[in-house]
Design a protein around this motif. Sequence first.
Motif, PDB file in Angstrom:
ATOM      1  N   TYR A 238       0.573  -1.222   0.065  1.00 47.13           N
ATOM      2  CA  TYR A 238       0.153   0.043  -0.067  1.00 47.13           C
ATOM      3  C   TYR A 238       0.724   1.317  -0.031  1.00 47.13           C
ATOM      4  CZ  TYR A 238      -3.229   3.489   2.000  1.00 47.13           C
ATOM      5  OH  TYR A 238      -3.947   4.484   2.029  1.00 47.13           O
ATOM      6  N   ASP A 240       0.508   5.633  -0.181  1.00 46.61           N
ATOM      7  CA  ASP A 240      -0.233   6.818  -0.103  1.00 46.61           C
ATOM      8  C   ASP A 240       0.823   8.135   0.012  1.00 46.61           C
ATOM      9  OD1 ASP A 240       0.833   6.514   2.468  1.00 46.61           O
ATOM     10  OD2 ASP A 240      -0.618   6.702   3.560  1.00 46.61           O
ATOM     11  N   ALA A 254      -9.938   6.010   4.202  1.00 40.74           N
ATOM     12  CA  ALA A 254     -10.808   5.141   3.021  1.00 40.74           C
ATOM     13  C   ALA A 254     -10.170   4.655   1.979  1.00 40.74           C
ATOM     14  CB  ALA A 254     -11.695   5.965   2.634  1.00 40.74           C
ATOM     15  N   ALA A 255      -8.717   5.077   1.563  1.00 39.57           N
ATOM     16  CA  ALA A 255      -7.836   4.618   0.622  1.00 39.57           C
ATOM     17  C   ALA A 255      -7.584   3.263   0.665  1.00 39.57           C
ATOM     18  CB  ALA A 255      -6.920   5.571   0.243  1.00 39.57           C
ATOM     19  N   PHE A 257      -8.921   1.053   3.198  1.00 38.08           N
ATOM     20  CA  PHE A 257     -10.090   0.142   2.813  1.00 38.08           C
ATOM     21  C   PHE A 257     -10.077  -0.304   1.428  1.00 38.08           C
ATOM     22  CE2 PHE A 257     -14.377  -0.579   1.756  1.00 38.08           C
ATOM     23  CZ  PHE A 257     -14.698  -1.651   2.596  1.00 38.08           C
ATOM     24  N   GLU A 258     -10.226   0.668   0.448  1.00 37.99           N
ATOM     25  CA  GLU A 258     -10.148   0.288  -0.669  1.00 37.99           C
ATOM     26  C   GLU A 258      -9.172  -0.504  -1.512  1.00 37.99           C
ATOM     27  OE1 GLU A 258     -12.935   0.672  -2.631  1.00 37.99           O
ATOM     28  OE2 GLU A 258     -14.155   1.904  -1.337  1.00 37.99           O
ATOM     29  N   PHE A 259      -7.939  -0.214  -1.001  1.00 42.51           N
ATOM     30  CA  PHE A 259      -6.856  -1.192  -1.161  1.00 42.51           C
ATOM     31  C   PHE A 259      -7.101  -2.409  -1.011  1.00 42.51           C
ATOM     32  CE2 PHE A 259      -2.713  -2.885  -0.348  1.00 42.51           C
ATOM     33  CZ  PHE A 259      -1.759  -2.875  -1.561  1.00 42.51           C
ATOM     34  N   ARG A 261      -9.864  -4.165  -0.206  1.00 43.56           N
ATOM     35  CA  ARG A 261     -11.002  -4.780  -1.135  1.00 43.56           C
ATOM     36  C   ARG A 261     -10.423  -5.182  -2.383  1.00 43.56           C
ATOM     37  NH1 ARG A 261     -16.729  -1.882  -1.533  1.00 43.56           N
ATOM     38  NH2 ARG A 261     -15.582  -0.082  -2.854  1.00 43.56           N
ATOM     39  N   GLU A 262      -9.588  -4.152  -3.035  1.00 43.58           N
ATOM     40  CA  GLU A 262      -9.195  -4.450  -4.259  1.00 43.58           C
ATOM     41  C   GLU A 262      -8.313  -5.713  -4.314  1.00 43.58           C
ATOM     42  OE1 GLU A 262      -8.795  -3.948  -8.447  1.00 43.58           O
ATOM     43  OE2 GLU A 262     -10.123  -3.630  -7.190  1.00 43.58           O
ATOM     44  N   ARG A 265     -10.344  -8.798  -4.184  1.00 47.47           N
ATOM     45  CA  ARG A 265     -11.035  -8.913  -5.506  1.00 47.47           C
ATOM     46  C   ARG A 265     -10.107  -9.594  -6.388  1.00 47.47           C
ATOM     47  NH1 ARG A 265     -11.656  -7.213 -10.169  1.00 47.47           N
ATOM     48  NH2 ARG A 265      -9.804  -5.690  -9.870  1.00 47.47           N
TER      49      ARG A 265
END
Length: 374
Positions: A238, A240, A254-255, A257-259, A261-262, A265
């Motif tokens: 990660y 940032d 939030a970034a 969390f998105e990292f 989830r991606e 996925r």
Amino acid sequence: MEPSIPLGLLGGLSPARFMRRHWQKKPLLVRQAVPGFTPLLSRAALFELAGREGVESRLLSQAQGRWRLRHGPFARRALPALNQTHWTLLVQGVDLHLDAAHQLLGQFRFVPDARLDDLMISYASDGGGVGPHFDSYDVFLLQAHGQRRWRIGRQRDLSLVEGLPLKILAHFEPEQEYLLEPGDMLYLPPHWAHDGVAVGECMTYSIGFRQPSRGELARELLQRLADEGDARHGELAYRDPGQAAVAAPGEIPAALFEFARETVRRATADASLLALVLGEWLTEPKPGVWFDAPVRAAATGDLVLDRRTRMMYDARHVFINGEGYRAGGRDARLMRRLADERRLGAHARAQLTAPARELVDDWWRAGWLHAQGD
């Protein structure tokens, strides 16, 4: 095995009909499923097996309403006297150590190998058992010696007695009762409560089937997918560089969390990779399993899978003992035959391409399969 042919093992039902009517639905009692059945190994041989390192065994005893559980290996002197009542010796994975047990397990291959687990032998003195309980997997209970009385029921109250070293139902409500003789067999779907008590000395063989939970699959596959992804693409961390200073440092960005989830996925998006790691996990040898190297200088004749070898396949891969290979064409067809029949004739082996023959020779050198006569 032809699914449409009736089997005495299933009381005259064909495997196809048994799977439709009973599998994961309702119990089936088969009198003389194996007529004239006798134990595959003697009491003394079973006790000797329970004393070996690398063999999973447990000893359960009950006295004055108190249960005691110990784990093996057990020296013979550590086992109770034969005339002592209410004790049980459980020896797991006997099919890994005895060819006859492996062959008996093979009679249940109308269920996919991916579900087939092992053969456990339960030896019990008079009154011995493990208490009323339920299993989270399918099981066939084959009586091998003596008699055992089974009480079964569709238990709705799954609460357990607290403070015991094993899971015993607090409020067992039996609906049916059977006395099994040698050769009789009882099939039970998952979560059917049952209590088996030895009537005199007895031995019962349990043919169990693995039923992985979502949690178990998620743990195993996500870890394998992560490892495989790191090996292919390197470990991506990660970053940032645009992160601003914050006044609320306890809040998760939030970034990030998105990292996360991606990441999940992407790990599951590649269906081919997911199939590969699933097959490798399903064929992983059990802990403590080892293979013996061949004594001959070269493998000739028919090839037979070792009883400890797990081999499966899907549309694109062949899996053996935790290793996966892409396979297509004639090689794939022959490898699938080896997995299904656990044998490959010399003529069929000669039809493999040179790289496939070399791969099979590697498996032979590892002890995963044997040449006829080894």
